[in-house]
Write an enzyme that holds these catalytic residues in place. Structure first.
Site, PDB file in Angstrom:
ATOM      1  N   ARG A  25      -6.019  -3.786   1.739  1.00  0.00           N
ATOM      2  CA  ARG A  25      -5.188  -4.013   0.553  1.00  0.00           C
ATOM      3  C   ARG A  25      -5.968  -4.680  -0.577  1.00  0.00           C
ATOM      4  O   ARG A  25      -5.416  -5.513  -1.312  1.00  0.00           O
ATOM      5  CB  ARG A  25      -3.966  -4.888   0.892  1.00  0.00           C
ATOM      6  CG  ARG A  25      -2.965  -4.241   1.811  1.00  0.00           C
ATOM      7  CD  ARG A  25      -1.989  -3.387   1.032  1.00  0.00           C
ATOM      8  NE  ARG A  25      -1.083  -2.704   1.936  1.00  0.00           N
ATOM      9  CZ  ARG A  25       0.170  -3.094   2.175  1.00  0.00           C
ATOM     10  NH1 ARG A  25       0.657  -4.141   1.575  1.00  0.00           N
ATOM     11  NH2 ARG A  25       0.910  -2.424   3.004  1.00  0.00           N
ATOM     12  N   ARG A  38      -0.110  -1.321 -12.619  1.00  0.00           N
ATOM     13  CA  ARG A  38       1.138  -0.947 -11.954  1.00  0.00           C
ATOM     14  C   ARG A  38       2.293  -0.935 -12.962  1.00  0.00           C
ATOM     15  O   ARG A  38       3.121  -0.026 -12.951  1.00  0.00           O
ATOM     16  CB  ARG A  38       1.419  -1.939 -10.830  1.00  0.00           C
ATOM     17  CG  ARG A  38       2.622  -1.653  -9.970  1.00  0.00           C
ATOM     18  CD  ARG A  38       2.645  -2.748  -8.908  1.00  0.00           C
ATOM     19  NE  ARG A  38       3.773  -2.699  -8.018  1.00  0.00           N
ATOM     20  CZ  ARG A  38       4.980  -3.163  -8.301  1.00  0.00           C
ATOM     21  NH1 ARG A  38       5.221  -3.665  -9.495  1.00  0.00           N
ATOM     22  NH2 ARG A  38       5.929  -3.123  -7.387  1.00  0.00           N
TER      23      ARG A  38
HETATM   24  O1  CP3 Z   1      -5.693  -1.095   1.490  1.00  0.00           O
HETATM   25  C1  CP3 Z   1      -5.573  -0.684   0.308  1.00  0.00           C
HETATM   26  O2  CP3 Z   1      -5.802  -1.405  -0.685  1.00  0.00           O
HETATM   27  C2  CP3 Z   1      -5.221   0.780   0.087  1.00  0.00           C
HETATM   28  C3  CP3 Z   1      -3.870   1.061  -0.211  1.00  0.00           C
HETATM   29  C4  CP3 Z   1      -2.808   0.833   0.863  1.00  0.00           C
HETATM   30  C5  CP3 Z   1      -1.499   0.422   0.548  1.00  0.00           C
HETATM   31  N1  CP3 Z   1      -0.746   0.461   1.688  1.00  0.00           N
HETATM   32  C6  CP3 Z   1      -1.013   0.049  -0.792  1.00  0.00           C
HETATM   33  C7  CP3 Z   1       0.262  -0.687  -0.926  1.00  0.00           C
HETATM   34  C8  CP3 Z   1      -2.867   1.030   2.251  1.00  0.00           C
HETATM   35  C9  CP3 Z   1      -4.054   1.394   3.130  1.00  0.00           C
HETATM   36  C10 CP3 Z   1      -1.556   0.808   2.745  1.00  0.00           C
HETATM   37  C11 CP3 Z   1      -1.205   0.989   4.152  1.00  0.00           C
HETATM   38  C12 CP3 Z   1       0.152   0.689   4.589  1.00  0.00           C
HETATM   39  N2  CP3 Z   1       1.332   0.860   3.918  1.00  0.00           N
HETATM   40  C13 CP3 Z   1       0.468   0.240   5.900  1.00  0.00           C
HETATM   41  C14 CP3 Z   1      -0.537   0.038   7.021  1.00  0.00           C
HETATM   42  C15 CP3 Z   1      -1.311  -1.222   6.874  1.00  0.00           C
HETATM   43  C16 CP3 Z   1      -0.500  -2.481   7.043  1.00  0.00           C
HETATM   44  O3  CP3 Z   1      -0.384  -3.212   6.034  1.00  0.00           O
HETATM   45  O4  CP3 Z   1      -0.018  -2.751   8.142  1.00  0.00           O
HETATM   46  C17 CP3 Z   1       1.863   0.074   5.965  1.00  0.00           C
HETATM   47  C18 CP3 Z   1       2.647  -0.419   7.157  1.00  0.00           C
HETATM   48  C19 CP3 Z   1       2.397   0.480   4.707  1.00  0.00           C
HETATM   49  C20 CP3 Z   1       3.830   0.565   4.309  1.00  0.00           C
HETATM   50  C21 CP3 Z   1       4.143  -0.321   3.178  1.00  0.00           C
HETATM   51  N3  CP3 Z   1       3.714  -0.117   1.886  1.00  0.00           N
HETATM   52  C22 CP3 Z   1       4.929  -1.485   3.196  1.00  0.00           C
HETATM   53  C23 CP3 Z   1       5.576  -2.076   4.424  1.00  0.00           C
HETATM   54  C24 CP3 Z   1       4.944  -1.985   1.897  1.00  0.00           C
HETATM   55  C25 CP3 Z   1       5.761  -3.145   1.389  1.00  0.00           C
HETATM   56  C26 CP3 Z   1       5.126  -4.436   1.702  1.00  0.00           C
HETATM   57  C27 CP3 Z   1       4.455  -4.976   0.477  1.00  0.00           C
HETATM   58  O5  CP3 Z   1       3.321  -5.487   0.599  1.00  0.00           O
HETATM   59  O6  CP3 Z   1       5.100  -4.924  -0.600  1.00  0.00           O
HETATM   60  C28 CP3 Z   1       4.141  -1.140   1.093  1.00  0.00           C
HETATM   61  C29 CP3 Z   1       3.843  -1.290  -0.336  1.00  0.00           C
HETATM   62  C30 CP3 Z   1       2.408  -1.292  -0.745  1.00  0.00           C
HETATM   63  N4  CP3 Z   1       1.448  -0.453  -0.269  1.00  0.00           N
HETATM   64  C31 CP3 Z   1       1.848  -2.111  -1.753  1.00  0.00           C
HETATM   65  C32 CP3 Z   1       0.501  -1.736  -1.874  1.00  0.00           C
HETATM   66  C33 CP3 Z   1      -0.510  -2.274  -2.848  1.00  0.00           C
HETATM   67  C34 CP3 Z   1       2.593  -3.118  -2.593  1.00  0.00           C
HETATM   68  C35 CP3 Z   1       3.406  -2.354  -3.568  1.00  0.00           C
HETATM   69  C36 CP3 Z   1       3.551  -2.979  -4.927  1.00  0.00           C
HETATM   70  O7  CP3 Z   1       2.603  -2.977  -5.741  1.00  0.00           O
HETATM   71  O8  CP3 Z   1       4.672  -3.431  -5.191  1.00  0.00           O
END
Ligand code: CP3
Length: 347
Positions: A25, A38
């Site tokens: 992330r 964003r």
């Molecule tokens: O790693 C990176 O920087 C690459 C991008 C990436 C994102 N999500 C961007 C993201 C990657 C590799 C993921 C993987 C992901 N997404 C996983 C597996 C890894 C882990 O964290 O366990 C999972 C379970 C998800 C599903 C997901 N996406 C959830 C549960 C959430 C909400 C939680 C949160 O942090 O808000 C997201 C949103 C998300 N994916 C964000 C980002 C940068 C935040 C969104 C925002 O900007 O509001």
């Protein structure tokens, strides 16, 4: 060999004097430049599907910190969306999806051959990045593992114990397995296209692997990772695969050998010493600093970073966090961690 990118050298099994480094992330809300882009995109999903802006946020942490790898900016839940699930994000709560609990729900999903209609902008992001990244930076593509993606598709949201997915597995195993199989095949197509577009490494995120036990861990975490890895290796020889069966504990032992993955990513529930002895003996490992250090910082961050580098110094290692960096992290702590890895004498 030595003109190869450092991450590729570590993935090929080389022990380097300084481990290459990137962060799960790494493009995210802790960075002001990410929040600005964003806002420009409108919302998170619009950012994922806007190839120019998704490439821009992927590059931001590379410009700021000079990480050795860039990870494609996208999300593991775009694949269910491409398969026909509804997907939206609730601010402050996380993802929501239409649920799959009956054969009728499953039958409404689209054919895996149609996923590219939705996912083409993601491949375009990869193409932009492979042109624009510095020559020393490795581009990592990714997908969720079938089990982890299935937990979201079945429950329609994130769950603490993955209860709804375990319930479907117990009550209607044929349907549960049909979903796992479909996701496995779709993931192979999705990662294959990322590789064709320019991804040099792919990572499979099984964030909820830790809730699978015994035979279930083998069948629904290990075997899908093995199938994905084997087919990708056949189609794209030489492209390394990183597997992340998060919180697998003892299940980390032998996981790389059994699946054919080139590297196992470790969460921070296992100690670096234990993992060096039991997991790194088979090849490259990635990890495993607790992401809370990016919030708390201080001497503990430096000490723990050095301890991890030292514990893994006898074999191939990519320095990373045990899980994603959180929005409340301090960007200065990220720099401190990098300094502690790259210039231990100065940190
Ligand atoms: O790693 C990176 O920087 C690459 C991008 C990436 C994102 N999500 C961007 C993201 C990657 C590799 C993921 C993987 C992901 N997404 C996983 C597996 C890894 C882990 O964290 O366990 C999972 C379970 C998800 C599903 C997901 N996406 C959830 C549960 C959430 C909400 C939680 C949160 O942090 O808000 C997201 C949103 C998300 N994916 C964000 C980002 C940068 C935040 C969104 C925002 O900007 O509001």
């Amino acid at each position: 060999m030595s003109d190869q990118k450092t991450i590729l050298r570590a993935l090929a099994g080389e022990t380097l004097p300084t481990p290459p480094i990137w962060m799960m992330r790494q493009a995210g809300r802790y960075l002001p430049e990410y929040r600005a882009t964003r806002a420009q995109a409108g919302d998170f999903l619009s950012l994922c599907y806007n190839s120019e802006l998704a490439a821009e946020v992927t590059l931001q942490p590379i410009r700021r910190y000079g990480f050795d790898a860039a990870i494609l900016f996208a999300d593991i839940l775009l694949l269910p969306q491409a398969l026909g699930a509804d997907l939206w994000f609730v601010t402050g709560e996380g993802p929501r999806l239409s649920t799959i609990t009956t054969q009728g729900d499953f039958d409404k999903l689209t054919s895996i051959d149609d996923i590219d209609e939705t996912l083409n902008p993601i491949y375009e992001t990869v193409r932009i990045l492979s042109r624009e990244l510095p020559s020393e930076t490795t581009l990592i593509g990714f997908a969720g593992a079938p089990w982890t993606v299935a937990t979201y598709m079945i429950a329609g949201k994130g769950t603490k114990d993955q209860g709804p997915a375990h319930a479907l597995k117990a009550e209607n195993r044929p349907l549960f397995e049909a979903l796992i199989d479909k996701l496995t095949d779709a993931t192979i197509l999705y990662l294959s296209k990322q590789i064709e577009a320019g991804a040099e490494v792919v990572k499979i995120f099984d964030s909820w692997a830790g809730s699978l036990e015994g035979a279930d861990f083998i069948k629904y975490a290990l075997e899908p990772a093995m199938k994905i890895t084997q087919v990708l290796k056949h189609k794209h020889p030489g492209v390394p695969v990183i597997a992340f069966p998060r919180e697998a504990g003892e299940g980390y032992i032998g996981f790389a050998k059994a699946t054919g993955a080139d590297c196992v990513a470790l969460d921070n529930s296992v100690s670096a010493e234990w993992a060096a002895q039991n997991v790194q003996k088979d090849g490259c490992v990635q990890g495993n600093l607790a992401s809370s250090h990016m919030v708390t910082g201080g001497q503990a961050l430096v000490d723990e970073t050095r301890a991890i580098v030292k514990a893994f110094s006898g074999g191939p290692h990519i320095f990373n966090l045990g899980h994603g960096i959180t929005p409340d992290a301090d960007p200065d702590n990220v720099q401190r961690m990098i300094d502690a890895v790259r210039e231990p004498a100065l940190a």
